[in-house]
Scaffold this motif. Structure first.
Motif, short mmCIF file in Angstrom:
data_model
loop_
_atom_site.label_atom_id
_atom_site.label_comp_id
_atom_site.label_asym_id
_atom_site.label_seq_id
_atom_site.Cartn_x
_atom_site.Cartn_y
_atom_site.Cartn_z
N ARG A 50 -42.02 -0.85 -13.00
CA ARG A 50 -41.69 -1.05 -11.51
C ARG A 50 -40.39 -0.78 -11.38
O ARG A 50 -39.83 0.06 -10.28
CB ARG A 50 -41.73 -2.48 -11.08
CG ARG A 50 -43.43 -2.67 -10.91
CD ARG A 50 -43.42 -4.21 -10.74
NE ARG A 50 -44.93 -4.40 -10.44
CZ ARG A 50 -45.68 -5.83 -9.96
NH1 ARG A 50 -44.64 -6.70 -9.72
NH2 ARG A 50 -46.96 -5.76 -10.17
N ILE A 56 -39.76 3.14 -11.28
CA ILE A 56 -40.38 3.57 -10.15
C ILE A 56 -39.38 3.39 -9.08
O ILE A 56 -39.16 4.36 -8.24
CB ILE A 56 -41.61 3.44 -10.06
CG1 ILE A 56 -42.65 3.82 -11.27
CG2 ILE A 56 -42.18 3.71 -8.63
CD1 ILE A 56 -44.13 3.37 -11.00
N ALA A 57 -38.96 2.44 -8.89
CA ALA A 57 -38.10 1.92 -7.78
C ALA A 57 -36.89 2.70 -7.66
O ALA A 57 -36.33 3.25 -6.73
CB ALA A 57 -37.88 0.34 -7.75
N VAL A 62 -34.48 9.66 -4.95
CA VAL A 62 -35.10 10.75 -4.18
C VAL A 62 -35.05 10.56 -2.68
O VAL A 62 -34.53 11.50 -1.90
CB VAL A 62 -36.69 10.77 -4.35
CG1 VAL A 62 -37.38 11.72 -3.14
CG2 VAL A 62 -37.04 11.31 -6.09
N LEU A 63 -35.03 9.21 -2.30
CA LEU A 63 -34.84 8.76 -0.79
C LEU A 63 -33.30 9.41 -0.54
O LEU A 63 -33.36 10.05 0.60
CB LEU A 63 -35.14 7.55 -0.52
CG LEU A 63 -36.45 7.31 -0.39
CD1 LEU A 63 -36.79 5.80 -0.31
CD2 LEU A 63 -37.41 8.00 0.69
N VAL A 109 -36.30 5.52 -9.17
CA VAL A 109 -36.45 7.08 -9.17
C VAL A 109 -36.68 7.19 -7.62
O VAL A 109 -36.38 8.30 -7.04
CB VAL A 109 -37.58 7.49 -9.62
CG1 VAL A 109 -38.10 9.17 -9.27
CG2 VAL A 109 -37.36 7.23 -11.21
N LEU A 110 -37.58 6.39 -6.99
CA LEU A 110 -37.92 6.58 -5.26
C LEU A 110 -36.42 6.38 -4.65
O LEU A 110 -36.34 7.18 -3.53
CB LEU A 110 -38.95 5.25 -5.09
CG LEU A 110 -40.25 5.64 -5.12
CD1 LEU A 110 -41.16 4.50 -4.93
CD2 LEU A 110 -41.08 6.86 -4.84
N ALA A 111 -35.58 5.59 -5.06
CA ALA A 111 -34.20 5.28 -4.43
C ALA A 111 -33.47 6.52 -4.54
O ALA A 111 -32.79 7.04 -3.63
CB ALA A 111 -33.50 4.03 -4.75
N SER A 149 -33.00 -1.19 -4.56
CA SER A 149 -34.52 -1.03 -5.15
C SER A 149 -35.04 -2.12 -6.11
O SER A 149 -36.31 -2.51 -6.15
CB SER A 149 -34.62 0.38 -5.49
OG SER A 149 -34.40 1.47 -4.52
#
Length: 661
Positions: free
Chosen positions: A10, A13-14, A20-21, A16-18, A334
């Motif tokens: 988790r 993933i959090a 990317v955003l 990586v998402l941060a 994140s």
């Protein structure tokens, strides 16, 4: 698809998402910032190029005009004419004195202008007759030099311009000069000799924007028609005489095929322009300009760094720190979101803040467009205004609703400059899709605003969409041109009007006198034994005496009387609405004031710090059937000479039908 449930997964993933955003948010911001910085660099390069071009052209035009003006000095013509004639011993002595006086005058001119290294007067046999340099030990012949042969074959008011070359008198130094020669022709059209004026090329380069360090990031290139550099190594990236083909081949190929344009390279943006002094010398009085084959046209270019992401980072390291900090904050939030729903809500608020920043940045770009220091507008194919920024609206005094979609832009252009605008707009609609013009805009309050327009076309596969134009206020430049015009009418030593100013005033006063029937009189004044003052005390004291005379004369003359310095120690006063008797009174009052008011020259010159001097004056009437001052000036000079012959320090009258009285 299985969703990883371990805390480690988790967090990964959090994070990586941060990343990317944040990256998705920064990409458009970075792109927009890079684009804006690129357009700013392009505008800077074009502005520097225009300034460099105008300064170089102005400097060369002034030098060409100086050569023509000196070649037409009556004293220079008379000196060459007397050399050809057989003279008695008395005339020889007078000629030597006249030669010393001319040499002193020419040396004063070179000192005043500052940009020339020598001035030489050559007779038709190629012998050097006058020079501002130290007298040579033996006779100097110029007949084998190209500048002499070219000038001897030219028509009057024509010029020969050499290519810049190393100054032979300063071997070992990086000093370059240009020879300017022109024929010296008598008033009857007979060639008397050649004037050679040598321009200090380094001096002229130091007056250009790049020579004064106008922009530390920009570099200048100036080459001749064959691509050889005309700038010393201290002024540009290519050493003097080196070929652009060897050092900047890509740039040279573009400059060689186009008169003006821009070139985008991997690490720099280059804008360039071409000028040929042989064909574009309309700002000078020259009839023709010739030069060495291959030396023209001159091509000038300005290079600035090309802005990209790496450039922006290097320019502002704090932005890199800000980006890294943004990523760190995003990852941190994140992680907190993963750990807690409360932190998830906090992260959502932070994302909203980032979005707000992006919108704020977009508003800033719009604000930059609206409040830019120059005007912007867009027109459709018919010339109807589609978009216009706040700055141009403020200039014009209209609201947006009054113009957008309702008015043709050409209706805002003054009738006198409307043709120039139409030609530029046609060029934008044509295949080149570029056009420029200098026009006058008619403001809502009736005032006229001088501007320059640079326009391009926005096109797509369907063709023309709309025009995009930048509008620059030329008010300051026009005021500068007016100031230069005033300076051209003013004697720099005394602040009085010069001969040209007197001629313009005469063009007004003579018709006015003819209409009103009121008399118009003229006084010619000459300081007595002024050469002795220069010889005994030096030219600085002589200049001080001239200035003191100007002050005394201005004090004694009336409002409306026109006092001008004709040159040397000669002055002229034009007296509107003044009879013979009154003019003689004015002249006598001026003579007495000069005699009783010695010039203040300082105790280092005389014991009491004052130097007495006198003046002789000739007075005449300007006849109503005379169209210019030339006849009256001749009569006043005759009266002046009569005063000199009668013992100086006196006033004499001269009419058209009488001898000296």
């Amino acid at each position: 698809m299985r969703i990883p449930r371990s805390l480690t997964h988790r967090l990964v993933i959090a994070s990586v998402l941060a990343i990317v955003l944040v990256t998705l948010v920064l990409i458009p911001i970075t792109w927009s910032n890079t684009t804006t910085r690129f357009e700013s660099s392009r505008l800077t390069a074009k502005t520097l190029l225009e300034a460099e071009y105008d300064a170089l052209l102005q400097g060369m035009n002034e030098s060409l005009n100086h050569a023509l003006a000196i070649a037409e000095f009556p004293s220079v013509r008379q000196h060459l004419d007397r050399i050809r004639q057989t003279q008695n011993p008395y005339q020889d002595v007078w000629s030597d004195q006249n030669e010393d006086q001319i040499r002193g005058m020419l040396s004063t001119l070179l000192t005043h202008f500052g940009r020339y290294t020598r001035l030489v007067v050559i007779d038709t046999d190629g012998r050097q007759r006058l020079s501002t340099e130290d007298p040579p030990e033996s006779e100097i012949l110029h007949r084998n030099h190209l500048y002499f042969r070219e000038a001897m074959a030219m028509n009057p008011r024509s010029l020969y311009l050499s290519a810049p070359y190393p100054d032979p008198s300063r071997s070992g130094q990086e000093v370059y000069v240009i020879d300017i020669s022109t024929p010296i022709v008598s008033s009857e059209g007979e060639q008397l000799g050649v004037l050679l004026l040598t321009l200090n090329w380094n001096y002229l380069l130091r007056t250009l924007p790049h020579g004064m360090g106008a922009n530390a990031q920009a570099s200048a290139v100036l080459v001749d028609g064959q691509g050889n550099s005309l700038l010393p190594v201290s002024h540009g990236p290519v050493a003097f005489g080196d070929s652009m083909k060897d050092h900047k081949r890509v740039i040279w190929l573009e400059m060689e095929t186009r008169n003006r344009g821009e070139l985008l390279l991997d690490d720099e943006l280059v804008v360039f322009q071409t000028h040929d002094l042989r064909t574009h010398h309309f700002r000078t009085a020259a009839m023709q300009v010739l030069s060495v084959p291959g030396s023209q046209p001159w091509r000038i270019a300005i290079s600035v760094p090309r802005p990209d992401v790496a450039f922006l980072i290097a320019e502002s390291p704090w932005k890199t720190s800000l980006v890294v900090l943004t990523y760190g904050l995003a990852i941190g939030f994140s992680v907190f979101w993963v750990l807690s729903n409360h932190h998830q809500r906090s992260l959502k608020e932070k994302a909203q803040n980032l979005s707000q920043n992006a919108r704020s940045y977009a508003r800033e770009l719009t604000d930059l467009y609206e409040n830019a220091p120059c005007g912007y507008h867009s027109l459709d194919e018919q010339g109807v205004i589609q978009k216009i920024n706040r700055k141009e609206l403020q200039w014009l005094g209209y609201s947006r609703d009054e113009l957008v979609g309702k008015r043709y832009y050409r209706d805002l252009v003054s009738p006198e400059t409307r043709d120039a605008f139409d030609e530029a707009f046609k060029a934008v609609l044509a295949d080149g899709h570029e056009g420029s013009a200098e026009i006058e805009l008619m403001c809502k309050n009736g005032e006229k605003l001088p501007v320059a327009i640079e326009a391009t076309a926005q096109t797509n596969a369907s063709g023309f969409q709309y025009s995009r134009a930048m509008v620059f206020d030329l008010t300051d430049r026009k005021q500068l041109e007016d100031l230069l015009t005033t300076q051209a009418m003013t004697d720099p030593l005394t602040g009085l009007g010069n001969r040209r100013f007197l001629e313009t005033q005469a063009e007004l006063e003579i018709p006015r006198s003819r209409r009103s029937g009121e008399p118009l009189t003229l006084i010619a004044a000459d300081l007595d034994r002024f050469k002795r003052i220069n010889d005994d005390y030096g030219h600085d004291v002589g200049d001080r005496v001239l200035q003191e005379f100007a002050k005394t004369a201005q004090t004694e003359l009336r409002d409306g009387d026109i006092l001008c310095r004709m040159g040397g120690e000669e002055f002229t006063v034009l007296l509107p609405n003044t009879s013979k008797e009154h003019a003689l009174m004015v002249a006598e009052r001026l003579r007495a004031a000069v005699e009783t008011n010695p010039a203040e020259v300082g105790i280092d010159t005389t014991e009491d710090g004052y130097l007495s001097y006198t003046a002789s004056l000739g007075v005449t009437l300007v006849l109503q059937d005379e169209d210019s001052l030339k006849p009256a000036i001749k009569r006043a000079d005759e009266a002046l000479y009569a005063a000199k012959e009668a013992g100086r320090n006196r006033v004499q009258w001269r009419s058209a039908d009488m001898q000296h009285t």
